[in-house]
Write an enzyme that holds these catalytic residues in place. Sequence first.
Site, PDB file in Angstrom:
ATOM      1  N   THR A  19       0.885  -1.116  -0.114  1.00  0.00           N
ATOM      2  CA  THR A  19      -0.109   0.082  -0.252  1.00  0.00           C
ATOM      3  C   THR A  19       0.825   1.194  -0.087  1.00  0.00           C
ATOM      4  O   THR A  19       2.100   1.129   0.443  1.00  0.00           O
ATOM      5  CB  THR A  19      -1.058  -0.217   1.391  1.00  0.00           C
ATOM      6  N   ASP A  20       0.368   2.360  -0.379  1.00  0.00           N
ATOM      7  CA  ASP A  20       0.837   3.861  -0.561  1.00  0.00           C
ATOM      8  C   ASP A  20       0.837   4.260   1.026  1.00  0.00           C
ATOM      9  O   ASP A  20       1.879   5.084   1.389  1.00  0.00           O
ATOM     10  CB  ASP A  20       0.290   4.576  -1.237  1.00  0.00           C
ATOM     11  N   GLU A  21       0.273   3.738   1.899  1.00  0.00           N
ATOM     12  CA  GLU A  21       0.236   4.178   3.301  1.00  0.00           C
ATOM     13  C   GLU A  21       1.559   4.134   3.993  1.00  0.00           C
ATOM     14  O   GLU A  21       1.680   4.610   4.974  1.00  0.00           O
ATOM     15  CB  GLU A  21      -0.972   3.323   4.168  1.00  0.00           C
ATOM     16  N   TYR A  36      -1.666  -0.299  10.988  1.00  0.00           N
ATOM     17  CA  TYR A  36      -1.616  -0.945   9.749  1.00  0.00           C
ATOM     18  C   TYR A  36      -0.543  -0.618   8.892  1.00  0.00           C
ATOM     19  O   TYR A  36       0.198  -1.633   8.332  1.00  0.00           O
ATOM     20  CB  TYR A  36      -3.038  -0.611   9.233  1.00  0.00           C
ATOM     21  N   LYS A  40       2.481  -3.374   7.371  1.00  0.00           N
ATOM     22  CA  LYS A  40       2.739  -3.496   5.997  1.00  0.00           C
ATOM     23  C   LYS A  40       4.075  -2.837   5.519  1.00  0.00           C
ATOM     24  O   LYS A  40       4.782  -3.706   4.708  1.00  0.00           O
ATOM     25  CB  LYS A  40       1.619  -2.636   4.938  1.00  0.00           C
TER      26      LYS A  40
HETATM   27  P1  NAD Z   1      -9.269  -7.419   2.485  1.00  0.00           P
HETATM   28  O1  NAD Z   1      -9.558  -7.035   3.777  1.00  0.00           O
HETATM   29  O2  NAD Z   1     -10.598  -7.191   1.716  1.00  0.00           O
HETATM   30  O3  NAD Z   1      -9.116  -9.051   1.940  1.00  0.00           O
HETATM   31  C1  NAD Z   1      -7.971  -9.482   2.615  1.00  0.00           C
HETATM   32  C2  NAD Z   1      -8.392 -11.067   2.500  1.00  0.00           C
HETATM   33  O4  NAD Z   1      -7.236 -11.997   3.220  1.00  0.00           O
HETATM   34  C3  NAD Z   1      -9.475 -11.728   3.023  1.00  0.00           C
HETATM   35  O5  NAD Z   1     -10.178 -12.558   2.071  1.00  0.00           O
HETATM   36  C4  NAD Z   1      -9.059 -12.482   4.263  1.00  0.00           C
HETATM   37  O6  NAD Z   1      -9.806 -13.554   4.441  1.00  0.00           O
HETATM   38  C5  NAD Z   1      -7.685 -12.847   3.830  1.00  0.00           C
HETATM   39  N1  NAD Z   1      -6.772 -13.247   5.079  1.00  0.00           N
HETATM   40  C6  NAD Z   1      -6.799 -12.163   6.232  1.00  0.00           C
HETATM   41  N2  NAD Z   1      -5.798 -12.838   7.122  1.00  0.00           N
HETATM   42  C7  NAD Z   1      -5.521 -13.905   6.614  1.00  0.00           C
HETATM   43  C8  NAD Z   1      -4.693 -15.052   6.966  1.00  0.00           C
HETATM   44  N3  NAD Z   1      -3.972 -15.136   8.294  1.00  0.00           N
HETATM   45  N4  NAD Z   1      -4.272 -16.081   6.242  1.00  0.00           N
HETATM   46  C9  NAD Z   1      -4.745 -16.254   5.012  1.00  0.00           C
HETATM   47  N5  NAD Z   1      -5.868 -15.238   4.606  1.00  0.00           N
HETATM   48  C10 NAD Z   1      -5.933 -14.031   5.178  1.00  0.00           C
HETATM   49  O7  NAD Z   1      -8.106  -6.713   1.766  1.00  0.00           O
HETATM   50  P2  NAD Z   1      -8.032  -5.998   0.353  1.00  0.00           P
HETATM   51  O8  NAD Z   1      -8.693  -4.471   0.430  1.00  0.00           O
HETATM   52  O9  NAD Z   1      -8.498  -6.756  -0.683  1.00  0.00           O
HETATM   53  O10 NAD Z   1      -6.546  -5.537   0.238  1.00  0.00           O
HETATM   54  C11 NAD Z   1      -5.571  -6.805  -0.389  1.00  0.00           C
HETATM   55  C12 NAD Z   1      -4.297  -6.379  -0.138  1.00  0.00           C
HETATM   56  O11 NAD Z   1      -3.868  -5.057  -0.804  1.00  0.00           O
HETATM   57  C13 NAD Z   1      -3.770  -5.970   1.003  1.00  0.00           C
HETATM   58  O12 NAD Z   1      -2.453  -6.699   1.292  1.00  0.00           O
HETATM   59  C14 NAD Z   1      -3.685  -4.698   1.271  1.00  0.00           C
HETATM   60  O13 NAD Z   1      -2.752  -4.261   2.327  1.00  0.00           O
HETATM   61  C15 NAD Z   1      -3.223  -4.143  -0.191  1.00  0.00           C
HETATM   62  N6  NAD Z   1      -3.676  -2.909  -0.681  1.00  0.00           N
HETATM   63  C16 NAD Z   1      -5.161  -2.561  -0.276  1.00  0.00           C
HETATM   64  C17 NAD Z   1      -5.576  -1.383  -0.820  1.00  0.00           C
HETATM   65  C18 NAD Z   1      -7.041  -1.224  -0.490  1.00  0.00           C
HETATM   66  O14 NAD Z   1      -7.606   0.100  -0.816  1.00  0.00           O
HETATM   67  N7  NAD Z   1      -7.774  -1.962  -0.255  1.00  0.00           N
HETATM   68  C19 NAD Z   1      -4.891  -0.400  -1.230  1.00  0.00           C
HETATM   69  C20 NAD Z   1      -3.285  -0.878  -1.633  1.00  0.00           C
HETATM   70  C21 NAD Z   1      -2.839  -2.186  -1.268  1.00  0.00           C
HETATM   71  P1  TYD Z   2     -10.963   3.980   4.341  1.00  0.00           P
HETATM   72  O1  TYD Z   2     -11.479   3.623   3.572  1.00  0.00           O
HETATM   73  O2  TYD Z   2     -10.827   3.244   5.835  1.00  0.00           O
HETATM   74  O3  TYD Z   2      -9.368   3.871   3.740  1.00  0.00           O
HETATM   75  P2  TYD Z   2      -7.865   4.576   4.497  1.00  0.00           P
HETATM   76  O4  TYD Z   2      -8.100   4.669   5.793  1.00  0.00           O
HETATM   77  O5  TYD Z   2      -7.145   3.036   4.247  1.00  0.00           O
HETATM   78  O6  TYD Z   2      -7.494   5.514   3.775  1.00  0.00           O
HETATM   79  O7  TYD Z   2     -10.942   5.673   4.616  1.00  0.00           O
HETATM   80  C1  TYD Z   2     -10.719   6.383   3.384  1.00  0.00           C
HETATM   81  C2  TYD Z   2     -10.887   7.781   4.087  1.00  0.00           C
HETATM   82  O8  TYD Z   2     -12.225   8.217   4.738  1.00  0.00           O
HETATM   83  C3  TYD Z   2      -9.817   8.060   5.321  1.00  0.00           C
HETATM   84  O9  TYD Z   2      -9.450   9.422   5.394  1.00  0.00           O
HETATM   85  C4  TYD Z   2     -10.633   7.791   6.680  1.00  0.00           C
HETATM   86  C5  TYD Z   2     -12.300   8.501   6.204  1.00  0.00           C
HETATM   87  N1  TYD Z   2     -13.313   7.744   6.646  1.00  0.00           N
HETATM   88  C6  TYD Z   2     -14.546   8.409   7.272  1.00  0.00           C
HETATM   89  O10 TYD Z   2     -14.286   9.827   7.173  1.00  0.00           O
HETATM   90  N2  TYD Z   2     -15.572   7.969   7.576  1.00  0.00           N
HETATM   91  C7  TYD Z   2     -15.817   6.631   8.014  1.00  0.00           C
HETATM   92  O11 TYD Z   2     -16.632   6.146   8.082  1.00  0.00           O
HETATM   93  C8  TYD Z   2     -14.783   5.594   7.067  1.00  0.00           C
HETATM   94  C9  TYD Z   2     -14.642   4.226   7.220  1.00  0.00           C
HETATM   95  C10 TYD Z   2     -13.309   6.283   6.479  1.00  0.00           C
END
Ligand code: NAD
Ligand code: TYD
Length: 352
Positions: A132-134, A158, A162
Amino acid sequence: MKKILITGGAGFIGSHVVRLFVQKYPEYQIYNLDKLTYAGNLENLTDIENSPNYTFVKGDITDAEFLAQLFAETSFDGVIHLAAESHVDRSISDPMSFVMTNVVGTVNLLNAAKSSWAPSGFAGKRFYHVSTDEVYGSLHNPDEFFTETTPYDPKSPYSASKAASDHFVRAYQNTYGLPTVVSNCSNNYGPNHFPEKLIPLMIHNIRNNKPLPVYGKGENVRDWLYVIDHARAIDVIFHNGQTGDTYNIGGFNEWKNIDLVNLLCSIMDRKLGRPEGTSAQLITYVTDRAGHDLRYAIDSTKLKTELGWEPSLQFAEGLEKTVDWFLQNQSWLDNVTSGNYQKYYQDMYANR
Ligand code: NAD
Ligand code: TYD
């Protein structure tokens, strides 16, 4: 036939990656390893679950013995690692589960791949870590963007977990020669997004006339990318990225939270046939998230110039598609919010 292990494939992004690989590469056997936590939902994959080149494996990446056995049973050619705990708010209330899955789980997976691949050499193998970019922290100067050389400065449990996992992946490349590649992506949105995250939560609450909780003043900025564009980027990097390299993925699409919530309100008013301005009345400012990062913004120039990837969708189109998907798949949302999806699949896979 290549055997590819995708972890976290029942989650939001992972399910789109699994679908893309199963459909685009019939010559690959795709193994989806997922623990099915609250965020894992096999209903995301019902359209491809019977494909001959798809296998689901229920398992936990924190279990090193299980991983060793899995890699002994099946000799994988590549790993695409997405399994993670992914929600910042949960990391604030329960950091240890992020340490276990994101850090310990990643190191377990690195060890399993290294032990299984090392005896015959690493040629033709690839370990792709999705991040992630975070990990870069929070931007305060409006002209700044995260590039691949921005120093790591994670600010939430988080992003710290990562960042640690990214460091381990690069350390395994440097120390043992494990052929790794890493990508760092901005916020994703789209179908199957779990409704604890901003966009699906707002869609769900607008539809149900519930308050729309905006943290602080709603001035935090996120850079949004359509999930299928992220899956496309993962495909390109997995196949063409340089071993040992890092690629940032983003759509140059920054939005202040409050502007995005207002836009969603207006789209939903139109789609639900409500007078313009109705849903915006649900906006409720609530206590800010602890340590809330102000702004994320990705510079994905390297990915475009070196590997030719760019987003396929404009935000307006992606958001319309997303809202339409949630409105047309209300049973998915209802199953997730009621927890029914977990009961059904836990029974089904209880004996694996
Ligand atoms: P998500 O929370 O929707 O899905 C995570 C999946 O991992 C789930 O299916 C869960 O059951 C599985 N999981 C969790 N713990 C586990 C374990 N111990 N063993 C096996 N499986 C396990 O997450 P997402 O939003 O789809 O993100 C996927 C990846 O991409 C993550 O690594 C996250 O850091 C990265 N990412 C997410 C975003 C975003 O905006 N959502 C952006 C950039 C990177
Ligand atoms: P989120 O979807 O949790 O992603 P991330 O924290 O990983 O960027 O949140 C996106 C943005 O929205 C973040 O600045 C937090 C804000 N936010 C709210 O204002 N209200 C909410 O209920 C949630 C879940 C997030």
